[in-house]
Design a protein around this motif. Structure first.
Motif, PDB file in Angstrom:
ATOM      1  N   VAL A  72      -9.232   4.178 -10.364  1.00  0.00           N
ATOM      2  CA  VAL A  72      -8.564   2.964  -9.879  1.00  0.00           C
ATOM      3  C   VAL A  72      -7.968   2.188 -11.055  1.00  0.00           C
ATOM      4  N   ALA A  73      -8.716   2.074 -12.129  1.00  0.00           N
ATOM      5  CA  ALA A  73      -8.221   1.363 -13.310  1.00  0.00           C
ATOM      6  C   ALA A  73      -7.025   2.083 -13.927  1.00  0.00           C
ATOM      7  N   LEU A  74      -7.059   3.411 -13.966  1.00  0.00           N
ATOM      8  CA  LEU A  74      -5.911   4.171 -14.466  1.00  0.00           C
ATOM      9  C   LEU A  74      -4.697   3.966 -13.570  1.00  0.00           C
ATOM     10  N   GLY A  75      -4.922   3.843 -12.276  1.00  0.00           N
ATOM     11  CA  GLY A  75      -3.825   3.546 -11.362  1.00  0.00           C
ATOM     12  C   GLY A  75      -3.203   2.190 -11.657  1.00  0.00           C
ATOM     13  N   ALA A  79       0.615   1.509 -12.873  1.00  0.00           N
ATOM     14  CA  ALA A  79       1.479   0.571 -12.147  1.00  0.00           C
ATOM     15  C   ALA A  79       2.064  -0.463 -13.101  1.00  0.00           C
ATOM     16  N   GLN A  80       1.273  -0.942 -14.054  1.00  0.00           N
ATOM     17  CA  GLN A  80       1.774  -1.907 -15.036  1.00  0.00           C
ATOM     18  C   GLN A  80       2.816  -1.273 -15.960  1.00  0.00           C
ATOM     19  N   GLN A  81       2.745   0.028 -16.140  1.00  0.00           N
ATOM     20  CA  GLN A  81       3.713   0.735 -16.969  1.00  0.00           C
ATOM     21  C   GLN A  81       4.941   1.161 -16.164  1.00  0.00           C
ATOM     22  N   ASN A  82       5.035   0.699 -14.916  1.00  0.00           N
ATOM     23  CA  ASN A  82       6.130   1.054 -14.002  1.00  0.00           C
ATOM     24  C   ASN A  82       6.211   2.566 -13.775  1.00  0.00           C
ATOM     25  N   LEU A  83       5.058   3.170 -13.562  1.00  0.00           N
ATOM     26  CA  LEU A  83       4.960   4.594 -13.250  1.00  0.00           C
ATOM     27  C   LEU A  83       4.283   4.734 -11.874  1.00  0.00           C
ATOM     28  N   PRO A  84       5.002   4.404 -10.788  1.00  0.00           N
ATOM     29  CA  PRO A  84       4.351   4.394  -9.476  1.00  0.00           C
ATOM     30  C   PRO A  84       3.876   5.761  -9.004  1.00  0.00           C
ATOM     31  N   GLY A  85       4.573   6.825  -9.356  1.00  0.00           N
ATOM     32  CA  GLY A  85       4.134   8.161  -8.950  1.00  0.00           C
ATOM     33  C   GLY A  85       2.798   8.529  -9.570  1.00  0.00           C
ATOM     34  N   LYS A  86       2.659   8.211 -10.845  1.00  0.00           N
ATOM     35  CA  LYS A  86       1.403   8.476 -11.543  1.00  0.00           C
ATOM     36  C   LYS A  86       0.278   7.614 -10.976  1.00  0.00           C
ATOM     37  N   ALA A  87       0.604   6.358 -10.653  1.00  0.00           N
ATOM     38  CA  ALA A  87      -0.392   5.458 -10.070  1.00  0.00           C
ATOM     39  C   ALA A  87      -0.861   5.985  -8.714  1.00  0.00           C
ATOM     40  N   SER A 106      -5.389  -0.212  -1.420  1.00  0.00           N
ATOM     41  CA  SER A 106      -4.453  -1.302  -1.684  1.00  0.00           C
ATOM     42  C   SER A 106      -3.552  -0.981  -2.870  1.00  0.00           C
ATOM     43  N   GLY A 107      -4.137  -0.504  -3.955  1.00  0.00           N
ATOM     44  CA  GLY A 107      -3.344  -0.156  -5.127  1.00  0.00           C
ATOM     45  C   GLY A 107      -2.356   0.953  -4.834  1.00  0.00           C
ATOM     46  N   GLN A 108      -2.793   1.946  -4.074  1.00  0.00           N
ATOM     47  CA  GLN A 108      -1.905   3.045  -3.716  1.00  0.00           C
ATOM     48  C   GLN A 108      -0.760   2.527  -2.849  1.00  0.00           C
ATOM     49  N   GLY A 109      -1.073   1.628  -1.927  1.00  0.00           N
ATOM     50  CA  GLY A 109      -0.028   1.050  -1.078  1.00  0.00           C
ATOM     51  C   GLY A 109       0.991   0.267  -1.884  1.00  0.00           C
ATOM     52  N   GLU A 110       0.516  -0.511  -2.865  1.00  0.00           N
ATOM     53  CA  GLU A 110       1.439  -1.271  -3.716  1.00  0.00           C
ATOM     54  C   GLU A 110       2.330  -0.330  -4.526  1.00  0.00           C
ATOM     55  N   ALA A 111       1.761   0.750  -5.039  1.00  0.00           N
ATOM     56  CA  ALA A 111       2.549   1.731  -5.794  1.00  0.00           C
ATOM     57  C   ALA A 111       3.558   2.424  -4.881  1.00  0.00           C
ATOM     58  N   MET A 112       3.168   2.666  -3.634  1.00  0.00           N
ATOM     59  CA  MET A 112       4.092   3.283  -2.682  1.00  0.00           C
ATOM     60  C   MET A 112       5.275   2.358  -2.406  1.00  0.00           C
ATOM     61  N   VAL A 154      15.357   0.702  -6.501  1.00  0.00           N
ATOM     62  CA  VAL A 154      14.885   1.733  -5.574  1.00  0.00           C
ATOM     63  C   VAL A 154      15.665   1.648  -4.268  1.00  0.00           C
ATOM     64  N   VAL A 155      15.898   0.429  -3.782  1.00  0.00           N
ATOM     65  CA  VAL A 155      16.650   0.247  -2.542  1.00  0.00           C
ATOM     66  C   VAL A 155      18.075   0.743  -2.720  1.00  0.00           C
ATOM     67  N   THR A 156      18.685   0.436  -3.860  1.00  0.00           N
ATOM     68  CA  THR A 156      20.045   0.878  -4.131  1.00  0.00           C
ATOM     69  C   THR A 156      20.116   2.399  -4.203  1.00  0.00           C
ATOM     70  N   ALA A 157      19.163   3.015  -4.848  1.00  0.00           N
ATOM     71  CA  ALA A 157      19.139   4.479  -4.953  1.00  0.00           C
ATOM     72  C   ALA A 157      18.962   5.123  -3.589  1.00  0.00           C
ATOM     73  N   GLN A 158      18.130   4.529  -2.739  1.00  0.00           N
ATOM     74  CA  GLN A 158      17.934   5.085  -1.405  1.00  0.00           C
ATOM     75  C   GLN A 158      19.190   4.940  -0.563  1.00  0.00           C
ATOM     76  N   ALA A 159      19.907   3.835  -0.727  1.00  0.00           N
ATOM     77  CA  ALA A 159      21.105   3.582   0.071  1.00  0.00           C
ATOM     78  C   ALA A 159      22.261   4.480  -0.349  1.00  0.00           C
ATOM     79  N   THR A 160      22.362   4.833  -1.622  1.00  0.00           N
ATOM     80  CA  THR A 160      23.493   5.629  -2.098  1.00  0.00           C
ATOM     81  C   THR A 160      23.241   7.129  -2.053  1.00  0.00           C
ATOM     82  N   SER A 161      22.018   7.550  -1.909  1.00  0.00           N
ATOM     83  CA  SER A 161      21.748   8.991  -1.880  1.00  0.00           C
ATOM     84  C   SER A 161      22.106   9.547  -0.512  1.00  0.00           C
ATOM     85  N   THR A 162      22.678  10.728  -0.520  1.00  0.00           N
ATOM     86  CA  THR A 162      23.041  11.382   0.732  1.00  0.00           C
ATOM     87  C   THR A 162      22.310  12.707   0.828  1.00  0.00           C
ATOM     88  N   VAL A 163      21.892  13.008   2.008  1.00  0.00           N
ATOM     89  CA  VAL A 163      21.206  14.264   2.269  1.00  0.00           C
ATOM     90  C   VAL A 163      22.105  15.069   3.196  1.00  0.00           C
TER      91      VAL A 163
END
Length: 176
Positions: A72-75, A79-87, A106-112, A154-163
């Motif tokens: 949990v502490a490593l998560g 998160a403080q290092q802006n590495l949400p995937g790792k968290a 809770s921490g996982q939800g915040e990182a998500m 993140v919102v901008t990247a999601q809006a501009t990406s096309t699948v």
């Protein structure tokens, strides 16, 4: 025949002793050295030394991989290092050890949310609300993070990406 009562008493004593260790919480059996390193890592994180905190916490896990609080502490550090995937991965490791860990949920939800997976964060919030009947700080913190939403990049990247549609994926791969 004369030794039967002693044999039964000895068997009962052995059964009692062996079953008492099974009923203990997993955290009650954590190596004390690992817990000391966890406290040092938390102090370094609070002081802002994220690299040193990361090293201490990883050492704590090397000593005892069952130290859920270290995951949990490593998560939190990730998160403080802006590495949400790792968290998210560290919080998932903590949840493997205890699926009802409210701090890890809770921490996982915040990182998500930080990564843009708001629906998954809502699932974590629902799980926390199941576990905390009267409402708890972890629930309020995660609800606030969900209400705030993911960061703007993140919102901008999601809006501009096309699948591409399902059939067109194969065509583009064949053309290459």
């Amino acid at each position: 025949m004369r030794l039967s009562p002693y044999a039964v008493a000895l068997a009962l004593a052995l059964a009692t002793v062996s079953s008492s260790s099974i009923g203990q919480r997993p955290d009650a059996q954590i190596d004390p050295r690992s817990m000391a390193l966890l406290r040092k890592g938390e102090a370094l994180r609070a002081a802002g030394d994220l690299g040193g905190a990361n090293d201490m916490l990883e050492t704590a896990l090397a000593l005892d991989p069952r130290n859920r609080a270290a995951f949990v502490a490593l998560g939190r550090v990730a998160a403080q290092q802006n590495l949400p995937g790792k968290a998210i991965r560290f919080y998932r490791d903590a949840l493997v050890l205890d699926p009802n860990d409210v701090a890890a949920l809770s921490g996982q939800g915040e990182a998500m949310v930080q990564k843009g997976a708001v629906e998954s964060a809502r699932a974590n919030l629902a799980r926390i609300n199941q576990l905390c009947k009267g409402g708890c700080p972890a629930s309020a913190t995660l609800a606030a993070a969900i209400a705030k939403g993911p960061p703007a990049p993140v919102v901008t990247a999601q809006a501009t990406s096309t699948v591409p549609p399902k059939g067109e994926e194969d065509k583009t791969q064949k053309q290459q």
